[in-house]
Every structure is written in structure tokens, then in C-alpha cells.
Design an enzyme around this catalytic site. Structure first.
Site, PDB file in Angstrom:
ATOM      1  N   ASP A   1      31.647  34.502  36.872  1.00 33.98           N
ATOM      2  CA  ASP A   1      31.291  34.622  35.198  1.00 33.98           C
ATOM      3  C   ASP A   1      32.427  35.255  34.637  1.00 33.98           C
ATOM      4  O   ASP A   1      33.408  36.045  35.364  1.00 33.98           O
ATOM      5  CB  ASP A   1      30.049  35.187  34.848  1.00 33.98           C
ATOM      6  CG  ASP A   1      28.975  34.310  35.338  1.00 33.98           C
ATOM      7  OD1 ASP A   1      28.884  33.011  35.107  1.00 33.98           O
ATOM      8  OD2 ASP A   1      27.938  35.083  35.299  1.00 33.98           O
TER       9      ASP A   1
ATOM     10  N   ARG B   1      31.555  30.368  42.261  1.00 32.00           N
ATOM     11  CA  ARG B   1      32.048  30.439  40.677  1.00 32.00           C
ATOM     12  C   ARG B   1      31.648  32.057  40.117  1.00 32.00           C
ATOM     13  O   ARG B   1      30.478  32.353  40.243  1.00 32.00           O
ATOM     14  CB  ARG B   1      31.584  29.518  39.821  1.00 32.00           C
ATOM     15  CG  ARG B   1      32.217  28.033  40.399  1.00 32.00           C
ATOM     16  CD  ARG B   1      31.751  26.859  39.714  1.00 32.00           C
ATOM     17  NE  ARG B   1      30.136  26.643  39.848  1.00 32.00           N
ATOM     18  CZ  ARG B   1      29.506  25.708  39.533  1.00 32.00           C
ATOM     19  NH1 ARG B   1      30.003  25.022  38.604  1.00 32.00           N
ATOM     20  NH2 ARG B   1      28.147  25.655  40.054  1.00 32.00           N
TER      21      ARG B   1
ATOM     22  N   ARG C   1      23.855  40.643  39.217  1.00 34.92           N
ATOM     23  CA  ARG C   1      23.946  41.555  38.014  1.00 34.92           C
ATOM     24  C   ARG C   1      22.442  41.835  37.538  1.00 34.92           C
ATOM     25  O   ARG C   1      22.187  42.828  36.925  1.00 34.92           O
ATOM     26  CB  ARG C   1      24.543  40.794  36.951  1.00 34.92           C
ATOM     27  CG  ARG C   1      26.120  40.546  37.198  1.00 34.92           C
ATOM     28  CD  ARG C   1      26.823  39.787  35.972  1.00 34.92           C
ATOM     29  NE  ARG C   1      26.544  40.010  34.705  1.00 34.92           N
ATOM     30  CZ  ARG C   1      26.914  39.418  33.645  1.00 34.92           C
ATOM     31  NH1 ARG C   1      27.401  38.195  33.870  1.00 34.92           N
ATOM     32  NH2 ARG C   1      26.711  39.670  32.380  1.00 34.92           N
TER      33      ARG C   1
END
Length: 268
Positions: A55, A53, A200
Site C-alpha cells: 500500500d 503488492r 497492519r
């Protein structure tokens, strides 16, 4: 004609999506758009499961999904039919029948990401949603030395989001490499699995080290303290790309991207 369990390779520009996962009605997500398109082709409701998944704002070159159907369609028909019903910022690249034990998430042996950093004095309107802009020079050699400490199996508690729901913070990074072409610096990383915001957060730490705001040993220190609050800023989403997932060869999936072979062991 094929039916049963089908895997798809999906590419999307995440700029105008609120992420992958379906949310409340009216929220635009990749999953919602893809399920609506496939349901039209199948002529029955379709639910999809993805490899990883993403963001809001994060892109994918080859997201892998699977779904169940009793509709009889050719592989080409699944691709063309889905794409006719999809918006311009998401497309199905391939369709392939798989065995009933294939699972887009749990069958994956590894996942690969890319993070792109645009290093130049002025911002670029044309690339604002495709890379993260950094106006200061970055020292790639320092960043690569710092990245080397993260390769291998570690507790990545300092690199996971506070809201991460993974049961274990331990992951194995197979490679973490940096390359530079003109004003574009690219971080490439592959692992047996990733925690929420892990890539990230790694990018944010490496950028700080590249600027000279933190020592090269900071990555090693963060692994030892296992404290997310000490690890600095999460890098913005628009530089992040889900590249692909690797699966056991017996599933014979198409592969748009290539990389070094990895052991065929299931990820956590």
C-alpha cells in the site's frame, strides 16, 4: 546474455508512492516506475508481476518481481540499466533468469514482513516515514504473549481489510516475534500468505495490548469472533516493510535476507 523470464529483487522507500500497483495515469506507483525503466532497457514494453503488492507508504527491502523479455542482456546490465532510469527511492538489487514456471506471486512459499514502532516521548522528524511513533510506553512482554495466540493456521477474518478480495481468510503464521533495541520496537512476522492489511491490523491490536488498552487474550478473542469491526485501528503504513518472499530452492534465487527454513509448499 539472458532473455525469457527474469526475476528481480527490488528495494524501495514507499513514502512518496501511492502503493505498488499501477493506477490511473499520473499516479506515482512503484510498478509504473519500474516498468518504465525496464522498458527502456529492453527496448520494448515490459510488464512486471510482484510477490506481494504494498500500500501507499509501505516500504520493501527485497520485493521480488518477474517479467518476460526477448531482449538479450546480461544480469548486470538489467540491474545497472534499470537503476539508471529509476528514481532515487527505488532500486533493483539483483536480476536472475528463471524457468517459465516461475511466478513471483504464486511460486512463493512464504512472505516476511517487519513492522517498526518508535517508542519515545517526542516525535522524530528524521524517522517520521520509517517507523510509527508511539509516545506511551509499550509492554513488550504482554505483546509477545498476545502474539503467540496468532501463530499457526487460523481464520484471520478479524485481521483483514473490509475490502480484502482473498477467497479464503485462512492463513498460517510461521512466526510472530518482537524485539527491542533502544527506542525501536520491531514486530517480525512470516506466513504462507497475508490478507489485505493483515500485518497492519495485527500491529494495531498488539500496540493496543502493549499500552494496556486491551487484555492479552484479545488476540485469541478476535480469532474466535471473526469480525473485523471489533478489532480496532489499522496501524499506519510507514512502519511496515516487505522483507522478502521465499521460493523453492530449484529456482536458485539470490537472497539478501535470511531466516529459518520453511517447508517447500506453495502458498495459497
Amino acid at each position: 546474455m539472458i532473455s525469457g523470464r527474469i526475476a528481480l529483487g527490488v528495494e524501495y522507500d514507499g513514502s512518496d508512492f501511492r502503493g505498488w500497483q499501477t493506477q490511473q495515469p499520473g499516479v506515482r506507483t512503484v510498478q509504473t516506475c519500474l516498468e518504465a525503466a525496464l522498458s527502456r532497457v529492453a527496448d520494448h514494453p515490459v510488464s512486471v508481476i510482484c510477490a506481494g503488492r504494498t500500500d501507499a507508504g509501505v516500504h520493501a527491502l527485497e520485493q521480488v518481481v518477474h517479467f518476460e523479455t526477448w531482449a538479450q542482456r546480461r544480469e548486470r546490465s538489467w540491474v545497472l540499466g534499470a537503476n539508471v532510469n529509476l528514481p532515487p527511492d527505488v532500486a533493483v538489487r539483483w536480476a536472475h533468469p528463471v524457468e517459465a514456471d516461475f511466478h513471483a506471486r504464486f511460486s512463493a512459499m512464504a512472505r516476511h514482513y517487519r513492522y517498526r514502532i518508535m517508542v519515545q516521548r517526542a516525535r522524530s522528524p528524521l524517522r517520521r516515514d520509517r517507523a510509527v511513533w508511539v509516545h506511551e510506553p509499550l509492554d513488550r512482554a504482554r505483546m509477545q504473549l498476545a502474539a503467540a495466540a496468532l501463530v499457526g493456521e487460523h481464520d484471520f477474518s478479524s485481521f483483514r481489510a473490509v475490502a480484502c478480495q482473498a477467497k479464503s481468510p485462512v492463513r498460517r503464521i510461521h512466526y510472530l516475534e518482537l524485539s527491542e533495541q533502544d527506542d525501536l520496537l520491531t514486530i517480525r512476522v512470516g506466513a504462507n500468505g497475508f490478507l489485505h492489511h493483515m500485518v497492519r491490523n495485527i500491529a494495531g491490536v498488539l500496540i493496543a495490548i502493549g499500552r494496556g488498552d486491551a487484555p492479552v487474550d484479545w488476540t485469541r478473542e478476535l480469532l474466535e469472533v471473526r469480525d473485523r469491526t471489533l478489532a480496532g485501528v489499522t496501524a499506519p503504513p510507514q512502519g511496515l516493510y516487505f522483507v522478502r518472499a521465499d521460493y523453492p530452492s530449484r529456482f536458485d534465487l539470490p537472497q539478501l535476507e535470511t531466516a529459518s527454513p520453511l517447508p517447500e509448499s506453495t502458498a495459497d
